[in-house]
Enzyme design. Structure first.
Site, mmCIF file in Angstrom:
data_model
loop_
_atom_site.group_PDB
_atom_site.id
_atom_site.type_symbol
_atom_site.label_atom_id
_atom_site.label_comp_id
_atom_site.label_asym_id
_atom_site.label_seq_id
_atom_site.Cartn_x
_atom_site.Cartn_y
_atom_site.Cartn_z
ATOM 1 C CE LYS A 1 24.515 16.378 -23.861
ATOM 2 N NZ LYS A 1 23.577 16.683 -22.738
ATOM 3 C CE1 TYR B 1 23.827 18.672 -27.543
ATOM 4 C CE2 TYR B 1 24.141 17.170 -29.384
ATOM 5 C CZ TYR B 1 23.555 17.471 -28.176
ATOM 6 O OH TYR B 1 22.688 16.574 -27.594
#
Length: 376
Positions: A163, A159
């Site tokens: 990102k 994640y």
């Protein structure tokens, strides 16, 4: 500050936690906006109905599809002037396959950026996260950090890595020439942990507390202070960024930059924050962690090794991993001074209002949670 009069806005992740809050604020504050396009893989009827009730004369258009589909994304951006890119897969336990996260978080962002260039979209605002900064695996603390500080960080989770990569892509596209002779302006916002009505993480913590006899689990030490941010204030920051990118005089100053977004929520550990929100509902909290933190890391390591050995036969995800444990137990707070100075961002909601709104929403969910847990 410029208004958003006449803008045709695309909001990705439109039915998500932040997306629907932002759209509601757009409809309430920008009465002369041209159109708001709801882009989501699943546009929920109840969300659309609630927005229809407040839209007035503003046109609402639904684009239901996957941002990994470049043709679909280009169609959604055709004729648009502003994109708020909020959609992403949020995964803190590594439950989702890395390729799936990469496809949505990175390739989806690339598709949107390329569509903006192809379709003459003037402004692009990327919703990033504080997790692109860390914390690092050593748990090096940050107190009232800022955009220009140096921090050693090797991002581990899929994640946080995706990102960060998507944020870099978004900022690299700033200044790209458009077919009509203009240039694309981009910026990125890095909110802290976002809370408020419809926060699924808070709902999960409350459910765990109900199962534990209305006692919340302590997963973070008291001194590991962070500064969560209310969802309404994150929406305010997005609108301010959009107004700056539209303003010819501010566009050059803001474009190509990222900004941390926080508010006046007290600096507090994640576990103590849960207690602050839920104590009015009768919840207590464990005095100390169930096991000492060093031993907790050992347990996490063993869980991860077992899951790794089982991976060829079955995908098993541990409830907590070392990266998440580090995040929960590292002092990690950031100032919104630069956003205030350059974007004109000022939190709309006080801590008292944010807490009250969130607690009231949880109070409505509590009977449902208890009923579901009793059934099991």
């Amino acid at each position: 500050m410029s208004s958003l009069d006449g803008e045709v806005c695309v909001v990705t992740g439109a039915c998500g936690f932040l997306g629907k809050t932002l759209i509601k604020m757009l409809l309430e504050q920008e009465k002369n906006i041209g159109e708001v396009r709801l882009l989501d893989i699943n546009v929920k009827k109840e969300v659309l109905q609630s927005l229809q009730e407040i839209r007035g004369d503003i046109k609402l258009t639904v684009f239901e599809g996957d941002i990994r589909d470049a043709d679909f994304v280009r169609k959604a951006c055709r004729g648009a002037t502003l994109v708020f890119h909020i959609a992403s897969i949020i995964d803190v336990t590594e439950a989702v396959e890395p390729s799936e996260i990469y496809g949505v978080n990175v390739k989806g962002t690339e598709n949107l950026l390329e569509a903006c260039v192809q379709e003459n979209v003037a402004s692009f605002i990327y919703t990033s996260t504080v997790e692109v900064m860390g914390p690092n695996l050593k748990g090096d603390p940050v107190v009232n950090g800022h955009e220009d500080m140096a921090y050693r960080c090797a991002l581990k989770s899929s994640y946080s890595r995706t990102k960060k990569e998507a944020e870099v892509r978004a900022l690299e596209y700033h200044g790209e020439w458009l077919p009509d002779g203009g240039r694309l302006a981009t910026c990125a916002l890095r909110p802290m942990y976002i809370y408020g009505e419809d926060c699924r993480f808070l709902l999960g913590h409350m459910a765990d507390g109900v199962r534990n006899g209305d006692v919340l689990y302590r997963m973070s030490q008291r001194e590991a202070k962070v500064n969560p941010v209310y969802v309404g204030n994150v929406a305010v920051a997005h609108l301010q960024a959009a107004r700056c990118l539209k303003d010819p005089e501010r566009r050059a100053d803001v474009g190509g930059k990222f900004y941390f977004v926080s508010d006046d929520t007290p600096h507090i550990s994640y576990s103590d924050f849960n207690y602050a929100i839920m104590s009015p509902l009768g919840f207590g909290i464990q005095e100390r962690m169930m096991v000492p933190l060093p031993l907790f890391y050992v347990f996490c390591f063993l869980w991860e090794m077992v899951c790794l050995m089982l991976r060829p036969f079955r995908r098993v995800v541990p409830p907590i991993n070392r990266q998440l444990l580090t995040m929960l137990n590292t002092p990690f707070s950031f100032s919104y001074d630069k956003a205030k100075r350059e974007l004109g961002y000022t939190p709309k909601y006080t801590w008292q209002q944010a807490r009250s709104n969130t607690t009231q929403w949880l109070a409505q969910q509590l009977p449902i949670q208890r009923q579901e847990i009793w059934k099991k």
